[in-house]
Design a protein around this motif. Structure first.
Motif, PDB file in Angstrom:
ATOM      1  N   ASP A 161       0.971  -1.212  -0.012  1.00 49.70           N
ATOM      2  CA  ASP A 161       0.073  -0.068   0.059  1.00 49.70           C
ATOM      3  C   ASP A 161       0.910   1.235  -0.051  1.00 49.70           C
ATOM      4  OD1 ASP A 161      -1.795   2.310   0.823  1.00 49.70           O
ATOM      5  OD2 ASP A 161      -2.738   0.949   1.851  1.00 49.70           O
ATOM      6  N   PRO A 162       0.971   2.213  -0.949  1.00 51.17           N
ATOM      7  CA  PRO A 162       1.503   3.251  -0.929  1.00 51.17           C
ATOM      8  C   PRO A 162       1.596   4.238   0.239  1.00 51.17           C
ATOM      9  CG  PRO A 162       0.343   3.135  -3.099  1.00 51.17           C
ATOM     10  CD  PRO A 162      -0.082   2.037  -2.189  1.00 51.17           C
ATOM     11  N   LEU A 163       0.561   4.048   0.809  1.00 54.95           N
ATOM     12  CA  LEU A 163       0.412   4.785   2.373  1.00 54.95           C
ATOM     13  C   LEU A 163       0.950   4.147   3.315  1.00 54.95           C
ATOM     14  CD1 LEU A 163      -3.119   6.325   2.282  1.00 54.95           C
ATOM     15  CD2 LEU A 163      -1.023   7.320   1.564  1.00 54.95           C
ATOM     16  N   ALA A 164       1.305   2.939   3.177  1.00 50.77           N
ATOM     17  CA  ALA A 164       2.458   2.027   3.963  1.00 50.77           C
ATOM     18  C   ALA A 164       3.738   2.747   3.957  1.00 50.77           C
ATOM     19  CB  ALA A 164       2.480   0.855   3.875  1.00 50.77           C
ATOM     20  N   VAL A 165       4.036   3.340   2.835  1.00 47.33           N
ATOM     21  CA  VAL A 165       5.264   4.147   2.763  1.00 47.33           C
ATOM     22  C   VAL A 165       5.152   5.372   3.439  1.00 47.33           C
ATOM     23  CG1 VAL A 165       7.031   4.820   1.005  1.00 47.33           C
ATOM     24  CG2 VAL A 165       5.702   2.971   0.132  1.00 47.33           C
ATOM     25  N   ARG A 166       4.292   5.982   3.423  1.00 44.70           N
ATOM     26  CA  ARG A 166       4.098   7.168   3.827  1.00 44.70           C
ATOM     27  C   ARG A 166       4.195   7.213   5.573  1.00 44.70           C
ATOM     28  NH1 ARG A 166       1.139  12.287   2.603  1.00 44.70           N
ATOM     29  NH2 ARG A 166       0.715  13.403   4.604  1.00 44.70           N
ATOM     30  N   LEU A 167       3.440   5.761   6.203  1.00 46.38           N
ATOM     31  CA  LEU A 167       3.465   5.936   7.603  1.00 46.38           C
ATOM     32  C   LEU A 167       4.904   5.312   7.884  1.00 46.38           C
ATOM     33  CD1 LEU A 167       2.111   5.148  10.103  1.00 46.38           C
ATOM     34  CD2 LEU A 167       1.573   2.752   9.337  1.00 46.38           C
ATOM     35  N   LEU A 168       5.700   4.777   6.931  1.00 48.09           N
ATOM     36  CA  LEU A 168       6.877   4.413   7.663  1.00 48.09           C
ATOM     37  C   LEU A 168       7.836   5.493   7.581  1.00 48.09           C
ATOM     38  CD1 LEU A 168       8.900   2.104   8.182  1.00 48.09           C
ATOM     39  CD2 LEU A 168       9.480   1.714   5.692  1.00 48.09           C
ATOM     40  N   LEU A 169       7.840   6.591   6.597  1.00 47.10           N
ATOM     41  CA  LEU A 169       8.652   7.802   6.609  1.00 47.10           C
ATOM     42  C   LEU A 169       8.061   8.685   7.505  1.00 47.10           C
ATOM     43  CD1 LEU A 169       8.668   8.276   2.722  1.00 47.10           C
ATOM     44  CD2 LEU A 169      10.455   7.197   4.184  1.00 47.10           C
ATOM     45  N   LEU A 170       6.947   8.560   8.040  1.00 47.79           N
ATOM     46  CA  LEU A 170       6.589   9.415   9.278  1.00 47.79           C
ATOM     47  C   LEU A 170       6.805   9.107  10.603  1.00 47.79           C
ATOM     48  CD1 LEU A 170       2.950  10.661   7.826  1.00 47.79           C
ATOM     49  CD2 LEU A 170       5.078  12.135   7.817  1.00 47.79           C
ATOM     50  N   GLY A 171       7.112   7.927  10.516  1.00 42.42           N
ATOM     51  CA  GLY A 171       7.416   7.113  11.989  1.00 42.42           C
ATOM     52  C   GLY A 171       8.650   7.542  12.620  1.00 42.42           C
ATOM     53  N   ARG A 172       9.568   8.129  12.046  1.00 38.42           N
ATOM     54  CA  ARG A 172      10.838   8.747  12.659  1.00 38.42           C
ATOM     55  C   ARG A 172      10.801  10.191  12.579  1.00 38.42           C
ATOM     56  NH1 ARG A 172      14.034   5.675  15.526  1.00 38.42           N
ATOM     57  NH2 ARG A 172      15.987   6.668  14.675  1.00 38.42           N
ATOM     58  N   PRO A 173      11.311  10.847  13.391  1.00 39.20           N
ATOM     59  CA  PRO A 173      11.650  12.361  13.221  1.00 39.20           C
ATOM     60  C   PRO A 173      12.224  12.760  11.952  1.00 39.20           C
ATOM     61  CG  PRO A 173      12.404  11.483  15.570  1.00 39.20           C
ATOM     62  CD  PRO A 173      12.204  10.327  14.690  1.00 39.20           C
ATOM     63  N   TYR A 174      11.805  13.857  11.539  1.00 35.72           N
ATOM     64  CA  TYR A 174      12.034  14.204  10.199  1.00 35.72           C
ATOM     65  C   TYR A 174      13.432  14.410   9.818  1.00 35.72           C
ATOM     66  CZ  TYR A 174      12.214  19.070  11.759  1.00 35.72           C
ATOM     67  OH  TYR A 174      12.589  20.241  12.574  1.00 35.72           O
ATOM     68  N   GLY A 175      14.222  14.562  10.813  1.00 34.19           N
ATOM     69  CA  GLY A 175      15.607  14.897  10.589  1.00 34.19           C
ATOM     70  C   GLY A 175      16.434  13.651  10.763  1.00 34.19           C
ATOM     71  N   THR A 176      15.730  12.475  11.060  1.00 39.32           N
ATOM     72  CA  THR A 176      16.556  11.116  11.505  1.00 39.32           C
ATOM     73  C   THR A 176      16.518  10.467  10.355  1.00 39.32           C
ATOM     74  OG1 THR A 176      15.633  11.356  13.799  1.00 39.32           O
ATOM     75  CG2 THR A 176      16.603   9.538  12.909  1.00 39.32           C
ATOM     76  N   PRO A 177      17.618   9.997   9.866  1.00 46.66           N
ATOM     77  CA  PRO A 177      17.548   8.906   8.877  1.00 46.66           C
ATOM     78  C   PRO A 177      16.623   7.691   8.970  1.00 46.66           C
ATOM     79  CG  PRO A 177      19.979   9.248   9.457  1.00 46.66           C
ATOM     80  CD  PRO A 177      18.864  10.096  10.509  1.00 46.66           C
ATOM     81  N   VAL A 178      16.020   7.341   7.830  1.00 43.73           N
ATOM     82  CA  VAL A 178      15.062   5.974   7.602  1.00 43.73           C
ATOM     83  C   VAL A 178      15.786   5.003   6.871  1.00 43.73           C
ATOM     84  CG1 VAL A 178      12.739   5.476   7.145  1.00 43.73           C
ATOM     85  CG2 VAL A 178      13.179   7.565   8.287  1.00 43.73           C
ATOM     86  N   THR A 179      15.564   3.914   7.526  1.00 41.61           N
ATOM     87  CA  THR A 179      15.891   2.631   6.439  1.00 41.61           C
ATOM     88  C   THR A 179      14.454   2.191   6.125  1.00 41.61           C
ATOM     89  OG1 THR A 179      18.053   2.332   7.508  1.00 41.61           O
ATOM     90  CG2 THR A 179      17.244   0.558   6.367  1.00 41.61           C
ATOM     91  N   VAL A 180      14.086   2.019   4.759  1.00 39.61           N
ATOM     92  CA  VAL A 180      13.234   1.119   4.263  1.00 39.61           C
ATOM     93  C   VAL A 180      13.561  -0.316   3.849  1.00 39.61           C
ATOM     94  CG1 VAL A 180      11.434   1.027   2.325  1.00 39.61           C
ATOM     95  CG2 VAL A 180      12.366   3.404   3.134  1.00 39.61           C
ATOM     96  N   THR A 181      12.866  -1.248   4.533  1.00 37.00           N
ATOM     97  CA  THR A 181      13.196  -2.720   4.274  1.00 37.00           C
ATOM     98  C   THR A 181      11.863  -3.279   3.936  1.00 37.00           C
ATOM     99  OG1 THR A 181      12.813  -3.318   6.586  1.00 37.00           O
ATOM    100  CG2 THR A 181      15.146  -2.690   6.043  1.00 37.00           C
ATOM    101  N   GLY A 182      12.002  -4.294   3.266  1.00 40.93           N
ATOM    102  CA  GLY A 182      10.776  -5.073   2.984  1.00 40.93           C
ATOM    103  C   GLY A 182       9.951  -5.411   4.366  1.00 40.93           C
ATOM    104  N   ALA A 183      10.816  -5.767   5.509  1.00 44.85           N
ATOM    105  CA  ALA A 183      10.048  -5.851   6.409  1.00 44.85           C
ATOM    106  C   ALA A 183       9.478  -4.932   7.272  1.00 44.85           C
ATOM    107  CB  ALA A 183      10.989  -6.704   7.671  1.00 44.85           C
ATOM    108  N   ALA A 184       9.950  -3.801   7.142  1.00 38.14           N
ATOM    109  CA  ALA A 184       9.454  -2.558   7.763  1.00 38.14           C
ATOM    110  C   ALA A 184       8.108  -2.160   6.878  1.00 38.14           C
ATOM    111  CB  ALA A 184      10.444  -1.414   7.793  1.00 38.14           C
ATOM    112  N   LEU A 185       8.252  -2.300   5.631  1.00 32.13           N
ATOM    113  CA  LEU A 185       6.940  -1.765   5.030  1.00 32.13           C
ATOM    114  C   LEU A 185       5.807  -2.807   5.109  1.00 32.13           C
ATOM    115  CD1 LEU A 185       8.494  -0.978   1.507  1.00 32.13           C
ATOM    116  CD2 LEU A 185       7.056   0.460   2.782  1.00 32.13           C
ATOM    117  N   ALA A 186       6.228  -3.988   5.203  1.00 31.83           N
ATOM    118  CA  ALA A 186       5.191  -5.043   5.648  1.00 31.83           C
ATOM    119  C   ALA A 186       4.458  -4.534   6.929  1.00 31.83           C
ATOM    120  CB  ALA A 186       5.633  -6.551   5.546  1.00 31.83           C
ATOM    121  N   GLY A 187       5.339  -4.419   7.954  1.00 38.40           N
ATOM    122  CA  GLY A 187       4.710  -4.073   9.611  1.00 38.40           C
ATOM    123  C   GLY A 187       3.958  -2.751   9.287  1.00 38.40           C
ATOM    124  N   ALA A 188       4.371  -1.631   8.549  1.00 37.48           N
ATOM    125  CA  ALA A 188       3.608  -0.541   8.152  1.00 37.48           C
ATOM    126  C   ALA A 188       2.216  -1.027   7.842  1.00 37.48           C
ATOM    127  CB  ALA A 188       4.284   0.486   7.471  1.00 37.48           C
TER     128      ALA A 188
END
Length: 276
Positions: A161-188
């Motif tokens: 779901d594209p909005l899972a990408v949105r949720l994943l990117l919003l789950g960390r403070p905006y200035g903090t690096p984010v790592t996108v993984t298949g498992a993280a996307l599935a969890g979102a």
């Protein structure tokens, strides 16, 4: 009052300065890479920068401000411009007032109050307004999952779901690096499905106002440097609280989704009625 950290000074500043009620926001898209897997040149960081600009605008509007957002871009081919529009649309990013390769001061109607940029970008001389730097995005997604959201070439069954990408990117403070993984996307994606199912169930119960304490906590978190992660944690807590009526849970999720943009009420009316 909406405050955000100016990266250049490390201090929180009020935007816009009181008593003005118009926020002028300039979002700077990083240069597009030619070697991305999806062929558009649009990578995760290109999504995160306008996403933070979108959340900033939504938060300002929640605080009763009028907002003008402009998106400055590198020179784009027609194909890349269409791809950018498509990706922003599927991620729920509201269209900026103006999109162009130059700083459109005329569209802003005055100096920018805030510039949203990639942390390692050099958007030029930004003497006016606060500077907000967005952290990098790293990816370790399997090859079949690397297509950009909205890319019609991506396998339908494997694309989250594209909005899972949105949720994943919003789950960390905006200035903090984010790592996108298949498992993280599935969890979102699972979180979105669970929340939408719950919101649809709560919608069948009598409506109740958002509890004052939850309203105050969430608005304070958003107004103090866009702490969206704290709002997401608050929603997760509220979902499991037995002392909050179902109708109040529904109104809380629906209200905060005005900023989150996760389409949390999407399944309302599509579930079986509960009760006798």
């Amino acid at each position: 009052m909406l405050r955000i950290t100016d990266t250049r000074t490390g201090h929180l500043v009020e935007i816009p300065a009181a008593p003005r009620r118009l926020l002028r926001s300039c979002v700077h898209l990083p240069a597009l890479g030619a070697g991305t897997d999806d062929g558009t040149g649009i990578g995760p960081l290109h999504l995160r920068v306008p996403l933070i600009g979108d959340v900033l605008a939504r938060t300002a509007e929640l605080n009763g401000l009028q907002v003008i957002t402009v998106l400055t871009t590198p020179e784009l081919t027609p194909d890349r411009a269409r791809a950018l529009d498509r990706v922003m649309a599927v991620l729920g990013i509201h269209p900026p007032t103006v999109i162009g390769p130059h700083r459109p001061e005329a569209a802003l109607g005055g100096p920018a109050d805030v510039h949203v940029t990639a942390g390692d970008a050099d958007p030029g001389d930004l003497a006016d307004g606060a500077r907000v730097e967005v952290g990098r995005v790293d990816t370790t997604v399997p090859e079949q999952d690397t297509a950009a959201p909205g890319d019609s070439t991506a396998p339908a069954d494997d694309t989250p779901d594209p909005l899972a990408v949105r949720l994943l990117l919003l789950g960390r403070p905006y200035g903090t690096p984010v790592t996108v993984t298949g498992a993280a996307l599935a969890g979102a994606g699972r979180t979105l499905r669970d929340w939408r199912r719950s919101v649809a169930d709560w919608a069948q119960q009598p409506s109740r106002p958002v509890p004052a304490d939850l309203l105050g906590q969430s608005h304070a978190a958003l107004a103090e440097d866009l702490d969206v992660a704290a709002v997401l944690a608050l929603l997760a807590e509220v979902a499991g609280r037995s002392d909050v009526p179902a109708g109040a849970k529904f109104e809380t999720f629906a209200h905060l989704d005005r900023v989150l943009g996760l389409d949390l009420a999407r399944d309302v009316g599509h579930q079986r009625p509960t009760g006798p």
